[in-house]
Motif scaffolding. Structure first.
Motif, PDB file in Angstrom:
ATOM      1  N   HIS A 102      40.049  38.300  43.412  1.00  0.00           N
ATOM      2  CA  HIS A 102      40.478  37.355  44.445  1.00  0.00           C
ATOM      3  C   HIS A 102      40.217  37.997  45.800  1.00  0.00           C
ATOM      4  O   HIS A 102      40.978  38.857  46.234  1.00  0.00           O
ATOM      5  N   SER A 111      44.312  41.212  43.313  1.00  0.00           N
ATOM      6  CA  SER A 111      45.149  40.167  43.915  1.00  0.00           C
ATOM      7  C   SER A 111      45.878  40.724  45.125  1.00  0.00           C
ATOM      8  O   SER A 111      47.065  41.051  45.056  1.00  0.00           O
ATOM      9  N   LYS A 118      37.452  27.847  37.028  1.00  0.00           N
ATOM     10  CA  LYS A 118      38.759  28.472  36.778  1.00  0.00           C
ATOM     11  C   LYS A 118      39.875  27.461  36.926  1.00  0.00           C
ATOM     12  O   LYS A 118      39.914  26.722  37.903  1.00  0.00           O
ATOM     13  N   HIS A 126      36.718  39.051  37.515  1.00  0.00           N
ATOM     14  CA  HIS A 126      37.900  38.363  38.040  1.00  0.00           C
ATOM     15  C   HIS A 126      38.427  39.089  39.279  1.00  0.00           C
ATOM     16  O   HIS A 126      39.101  40.105  39.167  1.00  0.00           O
ATOM     17  N   ASP A 177      41.217  41.699  38.377  1.00  0.00           N
ATOM     18  CA  ASP A 177      42.121  40.650  38.876  1.00  0.00           C
ATOM     19  C   ASP A 177      42.710  41.103  40.211  1.00  0.00           C
ATOM     20  O   ASP A 177      43.918  40.960  40.443  1.00  0.00           O
ATOM     21  N   HIS A 200      42.263  37.549  32.112  1.00  0.00           N
ATOM     22  CA  HIS A 200      43.292  38.611  32.097  1.00  0.00           C
ATOM     23  C   HIS A 200      44.227  38.608  30.886  1.00  0.00           C
ATOM     24  O   HIS A 200      45.440  38.450  31.021  1.00  0.00           O
TER      25      HIS A 200
HETATM   26 ZN   LIG Z   1      43.655  36.076  39.024  1.00  0.00          ZN
END
Ligand SMILES: [Zn+2]
Length: 457
Positions: free
Chosen positions: A62, A313, A147, A60, A311, A238
């Motif tokens: 971004h 981000s 997703k 995961h 994750d 997450h």
């Molecule tokens: Zn995310």
């Protein structure tokens, strides 16, 4: 002659810790040899005193490319990944312009990002209300899973209702794909936020209380029930709370193909970090209590999580502290939600797990490599140190103490909740398909080495 020999290390796989040498040929693990057996190789790495793990898979991330390269891009994001010990990253379809919702967008994104990739990468495909007729085409192009969100997330990406999620999973099941969800119940967090604002609780406590564990548990349970009824593969993104993890575990025990990941920050930080330090620690679901973090580690040890993700981000400093896309930040609810961690998660997890809590290192090999590779159907190519697998390897020095500094980060925006964290046990060499990509915290590999990974079946 072999291309690479990694000798004298302690090789850590999901089932075994053994002193062994690893021989690599043409990007694949060609032989696992007894210590002392040292055939000729073009490059020899002495891993004495170190642990040799399968490369971590970030399920995961971004990377915001294409579209928001000023937050992050493939060049910086995958450089940070390999320096940190992730050898494959699975990149999210949103915070892209355009979001990855059609096969044509897949082609354009791949053409743009591959030349800049240091790690291997796979794409999460977009799943939004308007693209159910595109899912099969996206799957054929090679997205590894889909997703979706159950509440508003960003202007470029619409959420699904539970009803739409059901219909989408019916389609995805037909071609053997997997649906992944951000699980927080929108009705609950919307009312939670409204209640905190009306009470004037524009504080970090107010933010935490607007997104309680119940909203995560309810959404997780609902998605799990849909997945069970349709017998569709599902992945819960997450997970921050052990009670949500339990919903997944129960379904797994019943034999359903339901997986979940957690993230480095849910294993390293608590809500106290949000209360004391604010913006950089804002994420969703939010950080939980100290007791919850201990519960999460028990879930890791039980093998519940297929992925110890970042994750990642990324955002600018302004988006945490001043304004987002011209909108002034008025209170904690407006602050950018997300933690940059793709370079720091592996070392944080190792330190918090093996060093601080005495977790068996095989648990990490299982949770950050084998289980995610199995869940995303890439086991056999990725996810283990076995003959015939890609030579994706991270060497960790268990004795090396560290403190994370902003300067050391390869991100476009060198801000992170992990800056200032101290620990022990550091990735000191990362190989992607046998190529040395990072050494001692520095990027040494070639841009464009990274390749697209598709599911094997
Ligand atoms: Zn995310």
């Amino acid at each position: 002659m072999y291309d690479l020999l990694i000798k004298n290390g302690q090789v850590v796989t999901p089932d075994l810790v053994q002193d062994a040498n690893i021989a690599v040929k043409d990007g694949k693990i060609a032989a696992i040899l007894a210590k002392g057996d040292e055939p000729e190789a073009a490059k020899v790495i002495d891993a004495a005193g170190k642990q040799v793990f399968p490369g971590a898979i970030d399920t995961h991330a971004h990377l915001n490319d294409p579209g928001y390269e000023w937050r992050e891009d493939y060049e910086h994001g995958t450089a940070a990944a390999v320096v940190g010990g992730y050898t494959t990253i699975i990149d999210m379809p949103l915070q892209n312009e355009p979001a990855l919702t059609t096969p044509e967008i897949f082609d354009a994104k791949l053409a743009k990002v591959q030349p800049n990739a240091y790690s291997d990468f796979a794409f999460w495909g977009g799943l939004v209300p308007g693209n159910l007729d595109q899912l099969k085409g996206l799957d054929e192009r090679g997205v590894i899973a889909f997703k979706s969100f159950l509440g508003p997330v960003s202007p470029d990406y619409s959420p699904l209702t539970y009803g739409q999620a059901y219909q989408a999973m019916k389609i995805i099941k037909e071609f053997g794909g997997m649906a992944g969800f951000h699980c927080e119940d929108f009705a609950m967090i919307k009312e939670g936020e409204k209640a905190q604002k009306e009470a004037g609780n524009l504080t970090w406590r107010g933010f935490l209380d607007s997104r309680t564990p119940a909203s995560e548990i309810v959404a997780t349970e609902t998605v799990v029930e849909i997945a069970k009824e349709l017998e569709c593969r599902a992945h819960i993104c997450h997970v921050s709370h052990p009670a949500a993890a339990e919903k997944v575990y129960e379904a797994q025990c019943e034999g359903y193909q339901v997986s979940a990941e957690t993230c480095g920050h849910y294993l390293s930080f608590t809500e106290d970090d949000v209360l004391e330090n604010g913006p950089l620690f804002k994420c969703a679901p939010p950080l939980r209590t100290k007791a919850d973090v201990e519960g999460m580690w028990m879930c890791v040890e039980a093998g519940v999580f297929a992925g110890l993700a970042s994750d990642h981000s990324p955002c600018t400093y302004d988006e945490k502290f001043n304004e987002i896309l011209g909108q002034k930040i008025e209170n904690v609810f407006d602050v950018w939600g997300g933690i940059s961690g793709i370079q720091s998660c592996v070392q944080a997890i190792y330190s918090e797990g093996v060093f601080k809590r005495g977790v068996d290192p095989r648990v990490l090999a299982n949770s950050w490599a084998k289980l995610p590779a199995e869940a995303f159907h890439i086991y056999g190519k990725k996810g283990d140190i076995k003959v015939g697998f890609d030579a994706d390897i991270v060497i960790i020095d268990p004795e090396r103490e560290w403190e994370i500094t902003a300067d050391s980060l390869y991100y476009v925006n060198k801000i992170s909740a992990f800056v200032g964290m101290k620990g022990k046990g550091l990735p000191v060499a990362t190989f992607v398909r046998g190529e040395l990509m990072a050494e001692d915290g520095k990027l040494v590999g070639q841009k464009g080495t990274g390749e697209l990974v598709k599911r094997l079946f």
